[in-house]
Design an enzyme around this catalytic site. Structure first.
Site, PDB file in Angstrom:
ATOM      1  N   ASP A  78      12.875  -6.028 -23.307  1.00 17.97           N
ATOM      2  CA  ASP A  78      12.622  -6.873 -24.477  1.00 17.97           C
ATOM      3  C   ASP A  78      12.368  -6.043 -25.733  1.00 17.97           C
ATOM      4  OD1 ASP A  78      12.707  -8.648 -22.487  1.00 17.97           O
ATOM      5  OD2 ASP A  78      10.625  -9.313 -22.624  1.00 17.97           O
ATOM      6  N   GLY A 135       6.365 -18.589 -26.025  1.00 25.02           N
ATOM      7  CA  GLY A 135       6.512 -19.058 -24.644  1.00 25.02           C
ATOM      8  C   GLY A 135       7.919 -19.507 -24.308  1.00 25.02           C
ATOM      9  N   SER A 136       8.894 -19.112 -25.114  1.00 25.47           N
ATOM     10  CA  SER A 136      10.259 -19.595 -24.889  1.00 25.47           C
ATOM     11  C   SER A 136      11.060 -18.649 -24.009  1.00 25.47           C
ATOM     12  CB  SER A 136      10.976 -19.709 -26.242  1.00 25.47           C
ATOM     13  OG  SER A 136      11.057 -18.415 -26.825  1.00 25.47           O
ATOM     14  N   GLY A 137      10.488 -17.496 -23.683  1.00 24.87           N
ATOM     15  CA  GLY A 137      11.254 -16.511 -22.920  1.00 24.87           C
ATOM     16  C   GLY A 137      12.240 -15.766 -23.797  1.00 24.87           C
ATOM     17  N   LEU A 138      12.103 -15.920 -25.127  1.00 24.68           N
ATOM     18  CA  LEU A 138      12.994 -15.185 -26.032  1.00 24.68           C
ATOM     19  C   LEU A 138      12.260 -13.974 -26.614  1.00 24.68           C
ATOM     20  CD1 LEU A 138      14.634 -18.199 -27.910  1.00 24.68           C
ATOM     21  CD2 LEU A 138      15.577 -16.865 -26.024  1.00 24.68           C
ATOM     22  N   SER A 149       8.953 -13.453 -27.932  1.00 25.82           N
ATOM     23  CA  SER A 149       8.204 -13.428 -29.190  1.00 25.82           C
ATOM     24  C   SER A 149       7.244 -12.245 -29.182  1.00 25.82           C
ATOM     25  CB  SER A 149       7.460 -14.736 -29.392  1.00 25.82           C
ATOM     26  OG  SER A 149       6.710 -15.042 -28.250  1.00 25.82           O
TER      27      SER A 149
HETATM   28  C1  GLA Z   1      10.509 -10.379 -19.140  1.00 25.57           C
HETATM   29  C2  GLA Z   1      10.095  -8.925 -19.211  1.00 25.57           C
HETATM   30  C3  GLA Z   1      11.314  -8.000 -19.186  1.00 25.57           C
HETATM   31  C4  GLA Z   1      12.222  -8.342 -18.012  1.00 25.57           C
HETATM   32  C5  GLA Z   1      12.515  -9.830 -17.967  1.00 25.57           C
HETATM   33  C6  GLA Z   1      13.275 -10.203 -16.727  1.00 25.57           C
HETATM   34  O1  GLA Z   1      11.200 -10.764 -20.282  1.00 25.57           O
HETATM   35  O2  GLA Z   1       9.367  -8.696 -20.384  1.00 25.57           O
HETATM   36  O3  GLA Z   1      10.893  -6.663 -19.133  1.00 25.57           O
HETATM   37  O4  GLA Z   1      11.679  -7.885 -16.814  1.00 25.57           O
HETATM   38  O5  GLA Z   1      11.327 -10.600 -18.000  1.00 25.57           O
HETATM   39  O6  GLA Z   1      14.524  -9.632 -16.739  1.00 25.57           O
END
Ligand code: GLA
Length: 644
Positions: free
Chosen positions: A429, A379-382, A384
């Site tokens: 990602d 859930g960190s936006g990195l 996972s």
């Molecule tokens: C999430 C999505 C990516 C991208 C970003 C925003 O991480 O998985 O595909 O859209 O948000 O840039």
């Protein structure tokens, strides 16, 4: 009748110099920084420690004078000149350090503010202060006409004769200044985290140097060094030993990472009753710039991290994939003949999705045991999830012994997330997780999947990744709403102009066509078009080494995500704004989907610790809970290791 106070004093001096100095600094570094000692307190301790260097001798000579007075009735304080000079010299240095030197620094900050970890600051300050102390001795001695005492020479053997050839105080001062300067350069050049501790470098180098000088002197006096340790030799030995102890503590801490691997292997053995044969891993990611443009066909600029999903694996007989997740009780079992049935699993659905889509494409899924140790915070936006998907895809292909293309694995992983887990994400990602390269960012065209590696060289700066720790909710549904909004914008624009995707529009073209849009749809599209433009500018800036411009573009990206795309929220706005207020920060923005998760900030390498402390504290005061800061580096996306 009385003990020899001079000798006791000399030993006291040794202990102050070596133990007092090194361990007091070690203490302040470990305990002080953890407990958040104020800068004033850190300064105070630094002064105290430097003063201690001179105090031992100062008081020893005072005792000696007192003792002579008891015996002879005459009070003569000889050492005063010499050691008073020493303390005076060190004090002059500290005044310079705290109040003057900063005026000449580019950013007008006193040096210690640039290196808020006291042990690092001290690694430079102590040899410098020590050098000034030596000059102080020289000066005081000359003023009192006691040149012989202070200008006593370092003997050198010339033509078989001992000749007092080198003025030792001056010689020492020059050596100490050179050592301080060399440590300063290391401090500035090597980022925190990659740096070995510098204070013990001072202790060991100076200790060895001191010992050599004392050795030469003892030799001249006809003393055997080993048989009789003079106080100064003792100083040297204790300094080297203290430095070595510091290094050992540091090394043991580092080794814990290696131990982590041993723990994972043990957990695998406990769970599955055999040893793993392979370690597969795929990376979490950051995105330098280009947010919410991947699903609009734009260019993104991500990089793979040292935070990763590691899978310890072993092929087995049969048709079952057994999964163990670190920190989660129980084994999850997937039947390779029923891979479509696991969509609602709380844990294991990403793995099942990847297996399902690989199998659909013709890759045989073999029975295997997998132990997951994921260091990308959830859930960190990195990303996972991307790291789990890509690492899983690699594991299945490797264990089945089939050749694979990494880009293709990224595409399969994205498909699993879109179609199996139901999150409509773009390709960024998974691509970064699979294709990342050490110390490079990937410039990826999300329409064509053409990509290029650009060295992520930030000079004196580095990227600091911070998690705002906002509890996650509804991120996926809000994300899907944004996708619908930009699709609406594209449909409207296509009524008058044939374009493949929003990202294909230049800023000028968009401004001519935006009359077709209104409200939130217009704002969303405006973000996409301008963000794509910023990506191009950012790559140019990075290649030109213009990190200030890069920082400015990061800030603009954040403002656009806040005002036009509306995916930030109070927590991410606060965290990036606090970062921006720091003198050492060139730019800061949220990364990933938003609504929570992480920011990246471009921060001067030498000031990272202070940055983290101040931003962390201010964030806590404003938001009420703490942000997390990660020690990150840019690494390869996929790695494969054989363990036996
Ligand atoms: C999430 C999505 C990516 C991208 C970003 C925003 O991480 O998985 O595909 O859209 O948000 O840039």
């Amino acid at each position: 009748m009385f003990p020899d106070f001079q000798v006791i004093g000399m030993n006291l001096y040794s202990i102050c110099m070596a133990l007092g100095l090194t361990f007091a600094l070690l203490f302040v570094d470990r305990v002080g920084v953890k407990r958040g000692f104020s800068l004033a307190l850190q300064r105070g301790l630094l002064v105290a420690v430097v003063a201690a260097m001179g105090c031992g001798l100062f008081f020893a000579t005072l005792f000696q004078a007192f003792y002579n007075w008891l015996e002879t009735g005459v009070f003569v304080w000889q050492g005063m000149t010499f050691y008073g000079g020493f303390v005076g010299g060190a004090a002059v240095f500290l005044l310079l350090w705290f109040f003057v030197l900063g005026r000449f620094c580019k950013d007008k900050k006193e040096p210690i503010k640039q290196f808020p970890v006291i042990a690092d600051a001290a690694a430079v300050a102590v040899p410098m202060a020590h050098g000034f102390g030596r000059l102080g001795c020289l000066f005081a001695g000359c003023c009192h006409g006691r040149i012989a005492d202070v200008w006593y020479a370092l003997p050198m053997r010339i033509d078989g004769e001992w000749v007092k050839a080198v003025p030792v105080q001056l010689f020492e001062a020059i050596f100490l200044f050179a050592l301080g300067a060399a440590l300063w350069v290391l401090l500035v050049k090597i980022p925190q985290g990659k740096r070995f501790p510098l204070l013990p470098v001072y202790a060991v180098v100076y200790g060895v140097w001191r010992f050599c000088i004392e050795y030469a002197r003892a030799d001249e006096r006809g003393e055997t060094v080993v048989a009789f340790l003079t106080p100064s030799q003792l100083t040297a030995v204790v300094l080297v030993a203290a430095g070595a102890v510091y290094f050992i503590i540091w090394y043991l801490r580092k080794r814990r990472t290696i131990m982590g691997r041993t723990e994972a292997v043990q957990a695998f053995e406990q769970g599955f009753g055999a040893k793993p044969t392979h370690l597969f891993s795929a990376a979490g990611r950051i995105n330098v710039i280009g947010e919410h443009v991947d699903y609009c066909g734009g260019q993104v600029f991500p990089a793979a991290l040292n935070l990763r999903c590691n899978i310890y694996a072993k092929k087995t007989e049969g048709n079952t994939v057994r999964i163990l997740l670190k920190g989660i009780e129980g084994i999850i079992e997937l039947d390779v003949n029923r891979l479509n049935d696991y969509r609602d699993l709380k844990y294991g659905n990403y793995q099942a999705g990847v297996a399902y889509h690989l199998q659909k494409e013709g890759t045989p899924i073999v029975g295997c045991d997998l132990y997951y140790d994921c260091t990308v915070p959830f859930g960190s936006g990195l990303s996972s999830s991307a790291a789990i998907e890509v690492a899983t895809a690699v594991a299945f292909c490797e264990l089945a012994g089939v050749a694979y293309d990494k880009v293709h694995l990224a595409v399969i992983s994205q498909r699993a997330e879109n179609e199996y887990a139901g999150v409509n994400c773009g390709i960024m990602d998974q691509f970064a997780s699979a294709m990342g390269k050490k110390d490079h960012a990937v410039l990826l065209n999300c329409s064509t999947l053409a990509y290029e590696y650009v060295p992520l060289e930030l000079g004196e700066y580095c990227l600091v990744v911070a998690n705002c720790n906002k509890p996650h909710n509804l991120v996926e549904s809000k994300y899907n709403v944004r996708r619908q909004e930009v699709e609406t914008a594209l449909r409207e624009i296509r009524k008058v102009k044939e374009v493949d995707c929003l990202a294909a529009l230049s800023v000028e073209e968009f401004n001519e066509l935006k009359y077709l849009l209104s409200g939130v749809v217009e704002k969303r599209a405006e973000h996409v078009v301008y963000e794509c433009d910023r990506v191009k500018k950012a790559v140019v800036a990075l290649r030109a080494g213009d990190i200030e411009e890069l920082g400015r573009l990061l800030n603009e990206s954040h403002y656009s995500l806040r005002d036009l795309y509306e995916v930030t929220g109070k927590e991410l706005d606060t965290l990036s704004e606090l970062a921006r207020r720091e003198w050492a920060c060139l730019g800061s923005r949220m990364i990933g989907a938003g609504f929570g998760g992480c920011t990246i900030s471009i921060v001067k390498k030498s000031a990272v610790d202070g940055f983290i402390k101040r931003v962390g504290d201010a964030y806590y005061t404003t938001i009420g809970y703490r942000a997390s800061f990660y020690q990150t580096s840019i690494e390869d996306g996929i790695t494969v290791e054989t363990l036996v």
